[in-house]
Design an enzyme around this catalytic site. Structure first.
Site, PDB file in Angstrom:
ATOM      1  N   CYS A   1      38.913  68.041  29.968  1.00 26.26           N
ATOM      2  CA  CYS A   1      38.739  66.844  30.807  1.00 26.26           C
ATOM      3  C   CYS A   1      37.451  66.112  30.453  1.00 26.26           C
ATOM      4  CB  CYS A   1      38.838  67.213  32.268  1.00 26.26           C
ATOM      5  SG  CYS A   1      39.334  65.786  33.235  1.00 26.26           S
TER       6      CYS A   1
ATOM      7  N   HIS B   1      44.056  69.606  33.042  1.00 26.48           N
ATOM      8  CA  HIS B   1      43.378  70.898  33.291  1.00 26.48           C
ATOM      9  C   HIS B   1      44.340  72.047  33.004  1.00 26.48           C
ATOM     10  CE1 HIS B   1      39.612  69.602  35.558  1.00 26.48           C
ATOM     11  NE2 HIS B   1      40.213  68.486  35.153  1.00 26.48           N
TER      12      HIS B   1
ATOM     13  N   GLU C   1      43.832  75.048  33.081  1.00 25.83           N
ATOM     14  CA  GLU C   1      43.530  76.189  33.959  1.00 25.83           C
ATOM     15  C   GLU C   1      44.116  76.019  35.349  1.00 25.83           C
ATOM     16  OE1 GLU C   1      41.558  73.751  33.316  1.00 25.83           O
ATOM     17  OE2 GLU C   1      40.573  73.203  35.204  1.00 25.83           O
TER      18      GLU C   1
HETATM   19  N1  LIG Z   1      37.856  66.751  35.801  1.00 24.53           N
HETATM   20  C1  LIG Z   1      36.992  66.072  35.027  1.00 24.53           C
HETATM   21  O1  LIG Z   1      36.343  66.643  34.162  1.00 24.53           O
HETATM   22  C2  LIG Z   1      36.832  64.607  35.310  1.00 24.53           C
HETATM   23  C3  LIG Z   1      36.133  63.868  34.187  1.00 24.53           C
HETATM   24  C4  LIG Z   1      35.572  62.559  34.692  1.00 24.53           C
HETATM   25  N2  LIG Z   1      34.569  62.783  35.713  1.00 24.53           N
HETATM   26  C5  LIG Z   1      36.722  61.681  35.248  1.00 24.53           C
HETATM   27  O2  LIG Z   1      36.819  61.514  36.445  1.00 24.53           O
HETATM   28  O3  LIG Z   1      37.563  61.211  34.504  1.00 24.53           O
END
Ligand SMILES: NC(=O)CC[C@H](N)C(=O)O
Ligand SMILES: C=C(O[C@@H]1C=C(C(=O)O)C=C[C@H]1O)C(=O)O
Length: 696
Positions: free
Chosen positions: A81, A170, A172
């Protein structure tokens, strides 16, 4: 295999660690915070077989100065992410806010190339927690490995000239699929594990929490149990409680009920315990002598030490509680919030300008005399914690004799008809503005969910007897985690429906609620299921399920965290709730108290990522939350079991002030409507507020 995991203060990083360790037990993880990487790590980076850059709040630009150092190496690295966004940014892509609503807590259909880390996998479900996206991805440097079916978004890339990979969703998450295959591909096909051990200076370097104390101590107390003839707890308390008597009543008020427990502070081994965050001091007061012992640190460590010196053995195994700790830990009793209850002493709003010491952030009692009521078998037990050299007193006789007609079930009340109290609450406009402020933070990627709350002040026209008030609240809203606590600094009345955590013999059970539907004559459980299993409520809950898995993984044994059923709908007196049940196992010397400490405050009351969400909520909410949003419950003196609820649908006051506090709110997501959230907050206030105006 040695892996460096870089924690960007997300609430899913431990899920990443567990996902890696499920691949092979030979994986040794060193977990570091991205902004606290020691020089010895940088100078030994080459010893790691792989690096994983975890997810996190904010824009990847905020992290580049550090994260780019990883992209400059040739070490196999996977960015998740925020880590994905950092990799794309490093090669010159544009990372900015989504032009459509973000998919916070919603799983997308991901179509892969079937190549590289997706070998053998053509389509997966990918849970999305991002507000930003990468585009203008330079194909000369990065190969796109996967895109979403719904909005054709690049969600996985591979660098062309280095073993660097990024996944935007994600893997995970409990809702993502085929992640073990994808991670396996990364680890086993990309990483050439070396055989040498990590230098000891690094291998022990870890931010994973450890138990407060070694609980394998010799017991200090034994439990003496005396079964008594049945009597109704509520009527009994009504007869014996006096305005100044301190006691704690955990009341399984929702039919059919299981166990209720009543703890007294009158015994020779009883203590009251309170914590003041503003001076980071925990005070233990011996109830008989009133002698005080102060510890200059937080209540979690102080109570762990205190309880390890008061371990008890014996008692009936089937009873949940034999004596021990009962009480509340308020929302600010943690190191992530800056505020503390002492703010109330600064003449905030209607508060009397008492001294800061008057307002404590946590208050509990160590009770050595208790009644436990088995509501199913209709059996009641008097229990006493005594040391070998002490003699057992029939302390319960005196109490029972003072109550000749304990069997009466009348919910009689003292005092005349209370008049409508003065209520201070946010108006619709100001609350809706705060909802919009929350949503701005969600769209900027600082948070994926924010549990916004309002702090309602209730000033009765004249002082109300607190146990009368409790009986009225209980009548209006008989809850699973009802209860009444009156201790020297805090009086707390609970009608909570939400378990935070129950632990017993190494098994932990969390059950967060997200998604609330008002009960009306036309709603039933089937209608509630159809209504609550919608995208908004399920996405709200998904984020908290993953957050609680993460909190559990910090201390749970690998592979032990499970979510057998993602959602269920529970029926409560005034609402229906969407709930999930998360389980995990711990092993000695870790206890449930350690799990509570590292899962606090409840994720369902903060949102995700927890740290950043707490910081944002402190900005948005003018007053400390105090007891509200904290936890209320017990930790048995065996140290083996306990249960705490999330403090919601409750009211509390400090020092018999004639000002009662009610907290109420709800989870704000990008799918929330400001008016809908204001109405939900009012619905929750009205699970308690009517009791201030009713006569029974
Ligand atoms: N879950 C994250 O790592 C989010 C990455 C970044 N803060 C976004 O909102 O896109
Ligand atoms: C914030 C409160 O409740 C929390 C938020 C819920 C929701 O958003 O549906 C439900 C239960 C709690 O986790 C409250 O009752 O004040």
């Amino acid at each position: 295999m040695r892996i460096l995991v870089v924690d960007c203060y997300d609430s899913y990083t431990y899920n990443v660690c567990d996902m890696l360790q499920r691949i092979s037990k030979d994986i040794h993880i060193v977990l570091v915070h991205w902004d606290k990487i020691a020089e010895k790590i940088w100078s030994n980076l080459h010893v790691f077989d792989a690096i994983v850059i975890g997810p996190g709040p904010g824009h990847p630009n905020d992290y580049s100065a550090v994260l780019n150092k990883f992209w400059e190496t040739n070490i196999p690295t996977l960015g998740i992410c925020l880590g994905f966004q950092s990799l794309c940014l490093y090669y010159g892509a544009t990372v900015e806010k989504m032009s459509t609503l973000p998919w916070h807590g919603r799983a997308a259909t991901v179509i892969t190339t079937g190549e590289s880390i997706y070998q053998g996998v053509s389509e997966v479900k990918g849970m999305r927690y991002h507000s930003l996206y990468a585009h203008n991805i330079p194909v000369k440097d990065l190969t796109i490995l996967a895109t979403t079916k719904e909005d054709n978004l690049a969600v996985a890339v591979q660098a062309k000239r280095a073993p660097h990979y990024g996944i935007l969703y994600h893997p995970e998450s409990i809702c993502s699929t085929h992640s073990q295959t994808v991670i396996n591909n990364f680890l086993l096909h990309v990483v050439k594990p070396s055989t040498a051990d990590l230098p000891t200076s690094i291998s022990s370097y870890n931010v994973r929490p450890t138990p407060f104390v070694d609980y394998s101590v010799q017991p200090c107390f034994k439990v003496c149990t005396q079964e008594l003839s049945w009597f109704d707890p509520l009527s009994f308390i009504e007869k014996i409680e006096r305005d100044n008597s301190f006691f704690c009543f955990l009341d399984s008020a929702k039919e059919p009920g299981e166990f209720s427990m009543l703890g007294f502070t009158t015994g020779p081994n009883a203590y009251t315990i309170h914590y003041q965050k503003s001076i980071d001091e925990t005070t233990f007061t011996h109830c008989v002598s009133q002698q005080q012992n102060k510890k200059p640190y937080n209540i979690w460590k102080a109570v762990a030490e205190f309880m390890s010196e008061r371990k008890a053995v014996g008692g009936l195994k089937q009873l949940p509680f034999h004596g021990g700790l009962m009480g509340v830990l308020g929302y600010e009793a943690n190191e992530m919030t800056k505020k503390s209850a002492s703010e109330y002493s600064r003449g905030l709003n209607a508060f009397a300008s008492k001294t800061a010491e008057s307002y404590v952030d946590a208050e509990l009692a160590f009770v050595d005399r208790s009644f436990v009521f088995d509501l199913v078998q209709k059996r009641v037990y008097a229990q006493t914690l005594i040391k070998e050299e002490q003699t057992l007193e029939n302390w319960w006789d005196e109490l029972l004799l003072s109550d000749s007609d304990a069997t009466s079930n009348s919910l009689s009340h003292k005092g005349d008809q209370p008049k409508t109290p003065t209520v201070t609450i946010s108006d619709r406009k100001s609350y809706c503005k705060k909802v919009q402020d929350c949503q701005s933070y969600l769209l900027s990627g600082d948070s994926y969910e924010l549990c916004l709350t309002d702090h309602i002040l209730v000033q009765p026209s004249k002082s109300i007897h607190d146990f009368d008030l409790y009986k009225r609240i209980r009548n209006h809203n008989p809850a699973s985690y009802a209860g009444f606590m009156r201790l020297p600094h805090i009086t707390h009345l609970s009608a909570s429906p939400e378990r935070f955590c129950k632990f017993e013999n190494g098994h932990c059970h969390f059950s967060p609620i997200k998604g609330t539907l008002k009960r009306t004559p036309t709603t039933n459980i089937e209608v509630a299921k159809e209504t609550l299993l919608n995208v908004k409520d399920s996405s709200e809950l998904n984020m908290i399920i993953d957050l609680i898995r993460n909190d559990l993984y910090q201390l749970a044994t690998v592979n032990s965290v499970s979510v057998p059923q993602l959602y269920s709908v529970e029926e409560h007196p005034t609402v229906y709730s969407l709930v999930s049940h998360i389980y995990g196992d711990i092993k000695a010397p870790t206890t449930g108290w350690d799990v509570l400490a590292h899962s606090f405050p409840p994720g369902s009351m903060t949102g995700a990522p927890k740290l950043r969400s707490i910081q944002l909520l402190e900005e948005l909410e003018s007053l400390p939350r105090g007891v509200y949003s904290g936890i209320f419950g017990y930790w048995d003196a065996s140290l083996e079991k306990g249960e705490f609820s999330v403090i919601i649908r409750s009211t509390f006051r400090y020092h018999n002030e004639n000002i009662w506090h009610i907290g109420a709110g709800g989870a704000i997501t990008v799918l929330s409507t400001p008016d809908g959230e204001f109405d939900e907050m009012l619905l929750k206030v009205n699970s308690v507020l009517p009791a201030f105006s009713k006569s029974n």
